[in-house]
Every structure is written in C-alpha cells, then in structure tokens.
Design a protein around this motif. Sequence first.
Motif, PDB file in Angstrom:
ATOM      1  N   PHE A  24      34.190 -18.475 -18.060  1.00 14.50           N
ATOM      2  CA  PHE A  24      34.144 -19.011 -16.701  1.00 14.50           C
ATOM      3  C   PHE A  24      33.382 -18.093 -15.743  1.00 14.50           C
ATOM      4  O   PHE A  24      32.510 -18.538 -14.990  1.00 14.50           O
ATOM      5  CB  PHE A  24      35.568 -19.255 -16.173  1.00 14.50           C
ATOM      6  N   HIS A  25      33.689 -16.806 -15.769  1.00 23.45           N
ATOM      7  CA  HIS A  25      33.052 -15.868 -14.833  1.00 23.45           C
ATOM      8  C   HIS A  25      31.560 -15.698 -15.125  1.00 23.45           C
ATOM      9  O   HIS A  25      30.759 -15.517 -14.214  1.00 23.45           O
ATOM     10  CB  HIS A  25      33.789 -14.534 -14.828  1.00 23.45           C
ATOM     11  N   ALA A  26      31.195 -15.781 -16.393  1.00 22.31           N
ATOM     12  CA  ALA A  26      29.773 -15.718 -16.749  1.00 22.31           C
ATOM     13  C   ALA A  26      29.042 -16.952 -16.216  1.00 22.31           C
ATOM     14  O   ALA A  26      27.915 -16.853 -15.727  1.00 22.31           O
ATOM     15  CB  ALA A  26      29.605 -15.612 -18.260  1.00 22.31           C
ATOM     16  N   GLN A  27      29.692 -18.115 -16.299  1.00 21.58           N
ATOM     17  CA  GLN A  27      29.091 -19.344 -15.759  1.00 21.58           C
ATOM     18  C   GLN A  27      28.840 -19.200 -14.258  1.00 21.58           C
ATOM     19  O   GLN A  27      27.809 -19.631 -13.754  1.00 21.58           O
ATOM     20  CB  GLN A  27      29.997 -20.543 -15.997  1.00 21.58           C
ATOM     21  N   GLU A  28      29.790 -18.601 -13.558  1.00 20.85           N
ATOM     22  CA  GLU A  28      29.663 -18.404 -12.112  1.00 20.85           C
ATOM     23  C   GLU A  28      28.471 -17.521 -11.763  1.00 20.85           C
ATOM     24  O   GLU A  28      27.779 -17.767 -10.783  1.00 20.85           O
ATOM     25  CB  GLU A  28      30.908 -17.695 -11.559  1.00 20.85           C
ATOM     26  N   LYS A  29      28.257 -16.480 -12.548  1.00 22.09           N
ATOM     27  CA  LYS A  29      27.266 -15.463 -12.220  1.00 22.09           C
ATOM     28  C   LYS A  29      25.885 -15.718 -12.824  1.00 22.09           C
ATOM     29  O   LYS A  29      24.879 -15.196 -12.341  1.00 22.09           O
ATOM     30  CB  LYS A  29      27.783 -14.102 -12.683  1.00 22.09           C
ATOM     31  N   LEU A  30      25.820 -16.534 -13.851  1.00 21.76           N
ATOM     32  CA  LEU A  30      24.583 -16.751 -14.592  1.00 21.76           C
ATOM     33  C   LEU A  30      23.441 -17.226 -13.693  1.00 21.76           C
ATOM     34  O   LEU A  30      23.590 -18.177 -12.926  1.00 21.76           O
ATOM     35  CB  LEU A  30      24.819 -17.778 -15.710  1.00 21.76           C
ATOM     36  N   ALA A  31      22.307 -16.542 -13.797  1.00 19.20           N
ATOM     37  CA  ALA A  31      21.065 -16.943 -13.120  1.00 19.20           C
ATOM     38  C   ALA A  31      21.234 -17.135 -11.620  1.00 19.20           C
ATOM     39  O   ALA A  31      20.684 -18.057 -11.030  1.00 19.20           O
ATOM     40  CB  ALA A  31      20.486 -18.197 -13.765  1.00 19.20           C
TER      41      ALA A  31
END
Length: 131
Positions: A63-70
């Motif tokens: 979830f947190h990676a999705q938030e921060k990605l790109a």
Amino acid sequence: MDLFELPFAKIILLRDDVAEVMINDGVQMDVAMVDSYHEFLLSHLNAPFSLLINKINSYTYDFHAQEKLATMKEISAMAVVAYNRVSKIATESLAAFPRDVEWNIKIFSSRDEALAWLLAQQDQANSKTTG
C-alpha cells in the motif's frame, strides 16, 4: 544503452532522459524499494525524463509503495507495456490511485508502440523546457 541491475529490477538507459524499467518476477515493491528506484532515476537521468515500464514479469506493490510510486515531478511521462489483461487491469488500478502528482501515463500491448509514444512525449517535454 546501459543496463543497471538493482536488487529488485533491471533498468536500461535508452537515452539520457528515457529509461526502460523491468521489475523482477515475484517482487513485492515496498517503500524502501521505491525510494531506491527514485534515487537511481534522479542520479542517472536528466530531468524531465520519461519511463518505459515493461511489465514482462509479475510483481506487486504494498500500500505505501503504491502511494509513493512515481510521485516525482521530474517524470514527464510513463508508457506501460502490459502483455496480458491482468497486467493491464493492475496498471489501470495503480494509475487511478489518488496521489499528489498526476501521472501522464498510457498503457500499450506493444513495446514498439509504447516507446514511440513515450519518445514523442519526452521530446515535447524537452521542447517546453528549452523553448
């Protein structure tokens, strides 16, 4: 073309402002990986830059990676090559995720079409910064 191998991905520098990214099969991207990925892009590409995301492998994001990605302002465009319906749907879902930085993204089934669109987008971004 230069190939770089991160612990979780391969990144090919196609130009000084365009990179092709292939996340390794079975990886679950977390925030630390996203940070490492972003640092690599900032240190190896000239901004603004564009990314060809080659989804040849199967991987996920927490979830947190999705938030921060790109979420970097330096990214002008992303072309995603999705080889199957599941990959395409996953990419559409990720692109729809609410974030502060709006993505300029398009999904393709052909790498050649994706690269052609991406290079046109990048050349347009370059002409805005130099014009």
